[in-house]
Design an enzyme around this catalytic site. Sequence first.
Site, PDB file in Angstrom:
ATOM      1  NE  ARG A  66      14.611  -2.632  12.302  1.00 44.71           N
ATOM      2  CZ  ARG A  66      13.837  -3.394  11.537  1.00 44.71           C
ATOM      3  NH1 ARG A  66      13.695  -3.107  10.256  1.00 44.71           N
ATOM      4  NH2 ARG A  66      13.211  -4.437  12.036  1.00 44.71           N
ATOM      5  CG  HIS A  70      18.015  -4.699  14.913  1.00 40.41           C
ATOM      6  ND1 HIS A  70      17.022  -5.502  14.398  1.00 40.41           N
ATOM      7  CD2 HIS A  70      17.379  -3.589  15.389  1.00 40.41           C
ATOM      8  CE1 HIS A  70      15.849  -4.901  14.543  1.00 40.41           C
ATOM      9  NE2 HIS A  70      16.044  -3.732  15.127  1.00 40.41           N
ATOM     10  CG  ASP A  71      26.171  -6.059  14.989  1.00 45.61           C
ATOM     11  OD1 ASP A  71      26.096  -7.307  15.107  1.00 45.61           O
ATOM     12  OD2 ASP A  71      27.252  -5.454  14.892  1.00 45.61           O
ATOM     13  CG  ASP A  78      29.180  -9.800  17.489  1.00 49.18           C
ATOM     14  OD1 ASP A  78      28.165  -9.345  16.907  1.00 49.18           O
ATOM     15  OD2 ASP A  78      29.205 -10.922  18.029  1.00 49.18           O
ATOM     16  CB  SER A  80      27.123 -11.890  15.174  1.00 44.14           C
ATOM     17  OG  SER A  80      26.328 -11.120  16.050  1.00 44.14           O
ATOM     18  CD  GLU A  92      23.082 -11.991  15.924  1.00 46.40           C
ATOM     19  OE1 GLU A  92      22.957 -10.779  15.628  1.00 46.40           O
ATOM     20  OE2 GLU A  92      24.098 -12.441  16.484  1.00 46.40           O
ATOM     21  CG  ASN A  98      17.340  -8.916  12.979  1.00 48.42           C
ATOM     22  OD1 ASN A  98      17.105  -7.766  13.351  1.00 48.42           O
ATOM     23  ND2 ASN A  98      18.188  -9.710  13.612  1.00 48.42           N
ATOM     24  CG  HIS A 196      12.018   5.256  16.071  1.00 46.25           C
ATOM     25  ND1 HIS A 196      11.153   4.744  17.019  1.00 46.25           N
ATOM     26  CD2 HIS A 196      12.876   4.252  15.776  1.00 46.25           C
ATOM     27  CE1 HIS A 196      11.485   3.492  17.285  1.00 46.25           C
ATOM     28  NE2 HIS A 196      12.530   3.170  16.549  1.00 46.25           N
ATOM     29  CG  ASP A 254       9.514  12.721  12.148  1.00 48.86           C
ATOM     30  OD1 ASP A 254       8.451  13.282  12.473  1.00 48.86           O
ATOM     31  OD2 ASP A 254      10.610  13.315  12.101  1.00 48.86           O
ATOM     32  CB  SER A 257      10.385  15.178   8.904  1.00 50.81           C
ATOM     33  OG  SER A 257      11.765  15.399   9.060  1.00 50.81           O
ATOM     34  CG  ASP A 262      13.875  16.699  11.219  1.00 52.78           C
ATOM     35  OD1 ASP A 262      13.315  15.796  11.880  1.00 52.78           O
ATOM     36  OD2 ASP A 262      13.408  17.150  10.152  1.00 52.78           O
TER      37      ASP A 262
END
Length: 337
Positions: A66, A70-71, A78, A80, A92, A98, A196, A254, A257, A262
């Site tokens: 994730r 998000h970056d 970058d 950041s 950020e 975040n 996800h 999920d 799992s 998968d």
Amino acid sequence: MWRRERRPPLVLLLLLAAAAAAAMVMSAQLEVGFYRLTCPVAEDLVLAEMRLILMEDATLAPSLLRMHYHDCFVQGCDGSIMLRSRKKGKAERDALPNRSLRGYDAIERIKARLETVCPLTVSCADIIAMAARDAVYLSDGPWYDVETGRRDGNLTVAEYVDNDLPPPDSNIVDVKTFFSVKSLNSKDIAVLFGCHSIGTSHCGPIQKRLYNFTGNMDQDPSLDPAYAAQLKKLCPPPRPGGAGGEGKVKVPLDPGSNYTFDLSYYRHVLATGGLFQSDGSLLQDPVTKGYVEKVASASSPDEYYADFAAAMLKMGRTDVLVGDLGEIRPTCGIFVD
């Protein structure tokens, strides 16, 4: 007869200079094996550290995956997202979307190991991209080559996060808008939502879907009733004036799992509408719905894994800093002033 030398107009000289600068930037692109000469052990070291990190805490795998997303979506890939807030402004990593993100210490741990071997060589942005790939691989997902050569940005603004990241309650129109700005199409959306397949959520992002979908104390009609009943047992209604029902409860993205990368995520979305409204929104568009149905019925993960690798590479090229742009920080979270 003497003649004055004719010189190109200043505007033309400026245009030529700009074109030359652009050519220099274009010549420095991301590539597989970027560190093969400057730090040939880089990828092996990242993988070795990731093995140890996930042995200590397997729940960090989805968070590190994730983090790459998000970056990249906020100012490009970058690094950041690693920068800490200063008096000059909130970073950020401290923006609301975040605050539940984990793994900053893991990236710093990998960076510190690399600094002992190849000082000021491997960027934090590249470490995040490699760690995301390794998080997938070590969760029984595919191995794929990661392009490297990114440099680190030194600007971080918390407000940008809310503007650039689609919230969990996004509909398909909103999701497509957010992704199209990053040059990602409908197929890319359907593929990347497969991230996800691993991870959990707190109750907060799904309470509106369960208890107040349209503002009339109702439930999202696209959510499977039996699945919604299960979710309500985990996430009671929010208390007046407070979040309520969230606490330390973790809801799997999920079910059954949630730490194995998968195809079951797609089967889960098709059968129940998924955990987030944005998951269910994949069924509201013919392209994304068709892809969900295709993967959900696949007998082998090979085609999806190939699509996933291609989409991750495409996302990883978003607004990167290369060549002489950006910097290489010795510590990912600390500005180089």
